[in-house]
Scaffold this active site. Structure first.
Site, PDB file in Angstrom:
ATOM      1  N   TYR A 167       0.721  -1.253   0.003  1.00 43.34           N
ATOM      2  CA  TYR A 167      -0.027   0.012  -0.223  1.00 43.34           C
ATOM      3  C   TYR A 167       0.747   1.164  -0.044  1.00 43.34           C
ATOM      4  O   TYR A 167       0.599   2.476  -0.282  1.00 43.34           O
ATOM      5  CB  TYR A 167      -0.870   0.122   1.068  1.00 43.34           C
ATOM      6  CG  TYR A 167      -2.114  -0.943   1.233  1.00 43.34           C
ATOM      7  CD1 TYR A 167      -2.345  -1.864   0.221  1.00 43.34           C
ATOM      8  CD2 TYR A 167      -3.016  -1.082   2.255  1.00 43.34           C
ATOM      9  CE1 TYR A 167      -3.070  -2.813   0.044  1.00 43.34           C
ATOM     10  CE2 TYR A 167      -3.869  -2.125   2.194  1.00 43.34           C
ATOM     11  CZ  TYR A 167      -4.115  -2.827   1.252  1.00 43.34           C
ATOM     12  OH  TYR A 167      -5.194  -3.748   1.197  1.00 43.34           O
ATOM     13  N   LYS A 171       3.483 -15.470   2.599  1.00 47.86           N
ATOM     14  CA  LYS A 171       3.628 -16.259   1.226  1.00 47.86           C
ATOM     15  C   LYS A 171       4.977 -16.330   0.965  1.00 47.86           C
ATOM     16  O   LYS A 171       5.460 -16.131  -0.040  1.00 47.86           O
ATOM     17  CB  LYS A 171       2.578 -15.572   0.193  1.00 47.86           C
ATOM     18  CG  LYS A 171       2.454 -16.381  -1.192  1.00 47.86           C
ATOM     19  CD  LYS A 171       1.436 -17.575  -0.646  1.00 47.86           C
ATOM     20  CE  LYS A 171       1.085 -18.189  -2.149  1.00 47.86           C
ATOM     21  NZ  LYS A 171       0.444 -19.482  -1.890  1.00 47.86           N
ATOM     22  N   ASP A 215      -3.024 -18.137   1.846  1.00 51.06           N
ATOM     23  CA  ASP A 215      -4.262 -18.829   1.301  1.00 51.06           C
ATOM     24  C   ASP A 215      -4.661 -19.968   2.149  1.00 51.06           C
ATOM     25  O   ASP A 215      -5.923 -20.369   2.464  1.00 51.06           O
ATOM     26  CB  ASP A 215      -3.692 -19.391   0.008  1.00 51.06           C
ATOM     27  CG  ASP A 215      -2.591 -19.950  -0.330  1.00 51.06           C
ATOM     28  OD1 ASP A 215      -1.667 -20.007   0.755  1.00 51.06           O
ATOM     29  OD2 ASP A 215      -2.155 -20.650  -1.411  1.00 51.06           O
ATOM     30  N   ASP A 218      -5.489  -6.959   5.782  1.00 52.30           N
ATOM     31  CA  ASP A 218      -6.729  -6.253   5.221  1.00 52.30           C
ATOM     32  C   ASP A 218      -7.812  -7.263   4.656  1.00 52.30           C
ATOM     33  O   ASP A 218      -9.023  -6.984   4.959  1.00 52.30           O
ATOM     34  CB  ASP A 218      -6.402  -5.359   3.958  1.00 52.30           C
ATOM     35  CG  ASP A 218      -7.412  -4.326   3.786  1.00 52.30           C
ATOM     36  OD1 ASP A 218      -8.173  -4.284   4.494  1.00 52.30           O
ATOM     37  OD2 ASP A 218      -7.282  -3.459   2.560  1.00 52.30           O
ATOM     38  N   ASP A 260     -11.656  -8.826   6.964  1.00 50.57           N
ATOM     39  CA  ASP A 260     -12.638  -8.918   6.261  1.00 50.57           C
ATOM     40  C   ASP A 260     -13.354 -10.369   6.648  1.00 50.57           C
ATOM     41  O   ASP A 260     -14.628 -10.581   6.731  1.00 50.57           O
ATOM     42  CB  ASP A 260     -12.712  -8.409   5.030  1.00 50.57           C
ATOM     43  CG  ASP A 260     -13.030  -6.795   4.895  1.00 50.57           C
ATOM     44  OD1 ASP A 260     -12.665  -6.270   5.959  1.00 50.57           O
ATOM     45  OD2 ASP A 260     -13.302  -6.247   3.972  1.00 50.57           O
TER      46      ASP A 260
END
Length: 364
Positions: A147, A195, A227, A251, A255
């Site tokens: 970001y 990852k 994942d 992020d 959610d």
């Protein structure tokens, strides 16, 4: 009337966009009730950010807003985002104001608790037997990663775009320390998400987190690919205690945690660093709900509890707010996002606030 050690504090309110003003109003009412009950003095001022600022002909983070936040003991944000500004240069996007504010405040650690409140086990998309008792804290690095990484941009021909994911050892060390200290006060488990099989930044992340973990032998450390972690949150959320992640992964996973607990409208967050902190519900601006008085105020009200605890050191006051939320939910009160079918008539956002506020003022 409960009177402890009286305090004075300055809190900046940033209602923002969409349902932000509605939930911020609810949070403000609770904050004022806490001040009255405990004899505190909270100086509250309101300022523009995001699309609200852009619509007034200002940048997404006006200078006076930035300066007010830097001078405050804490900042309470409603939401940022408006599809009207989804195209165009990044400096004309509402979300840019939020990113700039996080960086200005130096709030590098985002704490997102996600627990299934008793009484809401059947309100989400997951089987109650899977989610009952789930209680995790997502610790998200907030001011680094993709970001903020440079270089970034769109090619001159407009046919390609690029972003840079970048993390340094000091950035990883400081967020890992927050995660391990948090786990020590909970159930003593950190799950670090990366990852590392494909990303160099993740390989450094895993190496540094492992080194920090060695300094905390009383806390167990596990590593998960993002994942795999996403699958396990959906299938066995109760196994998680503290989930440590970078900016992008955190992020997304936070959610997903909203689906586990029943609604994004239930989730608060605290962004902390070297100064008071930035506190906001996780749900975003939800522009289609704005002005209808149906938005769930619990995420914003629970963010007030985090503000009291983390920015003002008012743990007892925070406990009362959280207990008021728990008791209201246990009583059967529900907003529209928590109702499936016609068995329960949902409360409006303001009515849910009234119910919680009554318990803050006069707990059972």
């Amino acid at each position: 009337m409960c009177r402890g050690v009286e305090m004075q504090a300055t809190v900046v309110l940033l209602p923002g966009d969409g349902i932000g003003p509605e939930v911020t109003s609810a949070a403000e009412r609770v904050l004022r009730a806490v001040a009255d009950r405990f004899g505190h003095t909270f100086f509250l001022t309101s300022h523009l950010i995001g699309a609200a600022a852009l619509s007034a002909g200002r940048p997404p983070l006006p200078t006076e807003t930035r300066e007010a936040c830097l001078g405050a003991d804490a900042v309470l944000l409603g939401a940022v985002g408006d599809p009207t500004f989804d195209t165009g240069a990044s400096e004309r996007r509402p979300e840019t104001g939020l990113l700039q504010l996080r960086q200005a405040l130096g709030v590098f650690a985002n704490l997102r608790p996600a627990r299934v409140w008793p009484g809401l086990e059947d309100c989400g998309a997951f089987k109650p037997k899977l989610v009952t008792g789930a209680d995790m804290l997502i610790v998200r690095e907030l001011t680094g990663g993709i970001y903020y990484g440079e270089p970034r941009g769109v090619a001159d021909d407009g046919q390609s775009a690029f972003n840079t994911m970048r993390y340094s050892r000091p950035e990883i060390e400081r967020i890992a320390e927050v995660a391990f200290r948090s786990a020590r006060m909970r159930r003593g488990l950190v799950t670090s998400v990366d990852k590392a099989n494909v990303l160099e930044t993740s390989r450094l992340w895993r190496q540094v987190v492992t080194e920090v973990g060695a300094r905390h032998p009383d806390v167990k450390l596990e590593h998960q690919y993002v994942d795999s972690c996403a699958l396990l949150i959906a299938t066995n959320p109760k196994q998680f205690d503290v989930v440590l992640s970078g900016n992008l992964f955190g992020d997304i996973l936070s959610d997903e945690a909203g689906a586990v607990v029943g609604s994004l409208g239930l989730l608060p967050s605290a962004s902390i660093g070297d100064r008071g902190g930035l506190f906001e519900p996780v749900h975003g601006s939800a522009p289609t709900l704005a002005g209808r008085n149906i938005a769930n105020p619990i995420g914003a009200i629970a963010s007030v509890a985090m503000l009291l605890r983390h920015a003002l050191g008012a743990g007892s006051e925070a406990d009362i707010v959280e207990q008021a939320v728990a008791d209201t939910i246990a009583s059967g009160d529900r907003t529209a996002d928590l109702v499936d079918g016609e068995e329960v008539t949902p409360l409006s956002g303001s009515a849910m606030t009234d119910a919680i506020l009554a318990r803050v003022i006069n707990p059972a």
